[in-house]
Design an enzyme around this catalytic site. Structure first.
Site: not given
Ligand code: NDP
Length: 512
Positions: A252, A286
């Protein structure tokens, strides 16, 4: 980062990993620079010992029924919920983010934990699948079994929500977990493991602390899978280290998310979303918004609304401040370089600009007329900055959105064409007429494509990510055609050919 050489022998409780009097490091409060806590730097041997203990604990944990695991995970959920203010305080101390934001990420993590625990059985239990005509004598089943021990390496920016996306789903799927938090947020990892140990008697969830080397040791420790969340550059290192032992990985990684604003969009809502998406958590998200592409018919109105909404927003140390400091000091020079590069290439700052980058805080910065090959458009900035770009239509918006190596999240504001535009964006997740909404829906998978990584946390995909598929074919009666035997006859071969021709022969010619 202060590293201290050995002092006294450590006396951690069983679920904490003993550092054998080794060196320690300090986590600092980024608002003040004060020491927030001191933690051991766990060595390769410490990590291996933790994984060994986890392997033992995993045997016990995986042998429990889904209900028994759910009961224990629910108890943990209750402890986290009742002490959410305490957890938020640790997050606030280590990352500098406002208390309310820390509580928000913890609340979302709790919801995910509840979902994972409550849905594991339905998603993973053994189920019957059709065996097909050729194998009609078989009963076919598939189930999803735990991998044993899952290693989780997490970032500091959402030190509860982000790693819990792996931890909660891995535990619910029947694995034990060894978690290495970022060196900037070890206290959060410790808090999570300590509270878990209050409700689960075995070391099913342990934390190891340290710097990059401790993470690398976890990659080499023989875990069944490594779930990494962090930057793309570190993700590549993690993958290379895991390759040494053929350890599978979930990556991720970073993003460069865009908001697309169509001509029929609610401009107030779109500006509010873009601003919050860009500046909340000081842009250290993110799935934070870093670019906006706006239909030329509404560009001027959108920009005026955005600047108006942003003009009173300040990053500072005051008690009610909505924007905290930049947690990792080295990020300040990256943010500064992106702003300066954008301006050197012909862009303009309509809010903030090069002077917005201070010693700890960065003020909201809105850049326009920034060429698409600028750092501020291509690379992850990880600060409270936005580029706003005029586009001819949504085709151009989609084309520009897709022209980066990243593909994590995205957002579309359009009354009539939201779904249609969303489907054309190359990103793992898209919010339509909302912002980051997909992250709070536990049944939706979370993850990216390209440089944003691969694999999924959250939802049924997130549960399956921490398992392996186990297929069983059980013979119910003797086959009409004995195919997998040296006693197979020519007659059986002929019958099989006839059967296959009957089943599949017609589809073999291409339509004219
Ligand atoms: P880093 O990549 O710097 O670090 C991530 C983790 O990896 C930390 O725990 C770090 O430990 C560890 N690490 C560092 N070097 C190694 C190594 N060689 N082997 C194994 N582990 C190592 O990321 P940040 O912590 O700075 O987090 C910010 C990044 O995370 C951003 O790019 C952001 O986009 C991304 N992110 C992605 C999310 C997603 O879901 N896709 C969610 C949240 C963040 P240490 O800190 O001790 O060095």
């Amino acid at each position: 980062m202060t590293i201290t050489e050995p002092t006294a022998e450590s006396t951690q409780p069983a679920h904490q990993v003993a550092a054998k009097g080794g060196p320690t490091f300090d986590s600092l409060n980024p608002r003040t620079g004060d020491v927030a806590g001191t933690y051991p730097i766990h060595s390769e041997a410490d990590v291996r010992a933790a994984v060994e203990r986890a392997r033992e604990a995993a045997r016990w944990w995986s042998a429990l029924s889904y209900d028994a695991r759910e009961e224990r995970l629910s108890a943990w959920k209750g402890v986290i919920t009742r002490r959410i203010a305490q957890l938020a305080d640790v997050v606030h101390q280590e990352t500098g983010k406002p208390h309310a934001d820390a509580r928000l990420e913890a609340a979302l993590a709790i919801d995910h934990l509840a979902w994972a625990a409550g849905h594991a059985e339905k998603v993973l239990r053994r189920r019957r699948v059709p065996a097909g005509l050729v194998m009609a004598n078989q009963a076919a089943t598939v189930q999803y079994l735990p991998l044993g021990v899952v290693g989780v390496i997490g970032p500091w920016n959402y030190p509860v929500f982000t790693p819990m996306g792996s931890i909660a789903y891995a535990l619910a799927a029947g694995n034990a977990v060894v978690f290495k938090p970022s060196e900037f947020s070890p206290g959060v990892g410790r808090w999570l493991a300590d509270t878990f140990a209050e409700v689960v008697e075995q070391p099913v969830f342990q934390v190891v602390t340290g710097l990059g080397d401790t993470g690398a040791a976890l990659c080499r420790s023989g875990v069944g899978k490594l779930a990494f969340t962090g930057s793309t550059a570190t993700g590549k290192k993690v993958m290379a280290t895991c390759a040494e032992t053929l350890t599978p990985v979930v990556i991720e990684a970073g993003g460069k998310d865009a908001v697309l604003v169509d001509a029929d969009a609610d401009l107030d809502a779109a500006a509010d979303a873009a601003l919050w998406g860009a500046c909340s958590n000081a842009g250290q998200t993110c799935i934070g918004v870093e670019r906006v592409y706006v239909h030329e018919r509404v560009y001027d109105d959108f920009l005026a609304t955005l600047v108006d909404q942003a003009k009173d927003l300040k990053a500072d140390d005051s008690p009610g401040s909505k924007i905290g400091p930049i947690t990792m000091p080295s990020q300040l020079s990256v943010i500064s370089a992106h702003i300066q590069d954008a301006i050197a290439k012909g862009g303009r700052a309509v809010l903030g600009g090069p002077d917005a980058v201070g010693e700890r805080f960065v003020q909201p910065t809105i850049l326009v007329d920034v060429p698409e090959d600028s750092l501020a458009v291509q690379e992850e900035t990880f600060g409270p900055t936005l580029t706003v770009t005029r586009v001819r239509d949504m085709d151009e918006a989609v084309e520009k959105t897709n022209a980066t190596r990243y593909g994590l999240g995205s957002t579309v504001f359009s009354k009539a064409h939201g779904m249609e535009i969303a489907e054309r964006i190359r990103s793992g997740m898209t919010a339509v007429n909302g912002i980051i909404t997909f992250a709070g829906i536990p049944s939706l998978p979370f993850g990216g494509v390209g440089d944003s990584g691969f694999g999924r946390i959250h939802g049924p995909d997130g549960l399956k990510e921490f398992t392996y598929a186990k297929a069983i074919a059980r013979q119910r009666f003797k086959p009409l055609l004995a195919l997998t035997s040296f006693t197979r006859t020519e007659k059986a071969d002929g019958q099989l050919t006839q059967l296959i021709t009957m089943l599949h022969g017609r589809g073999s010619t291409l339509p004219k």
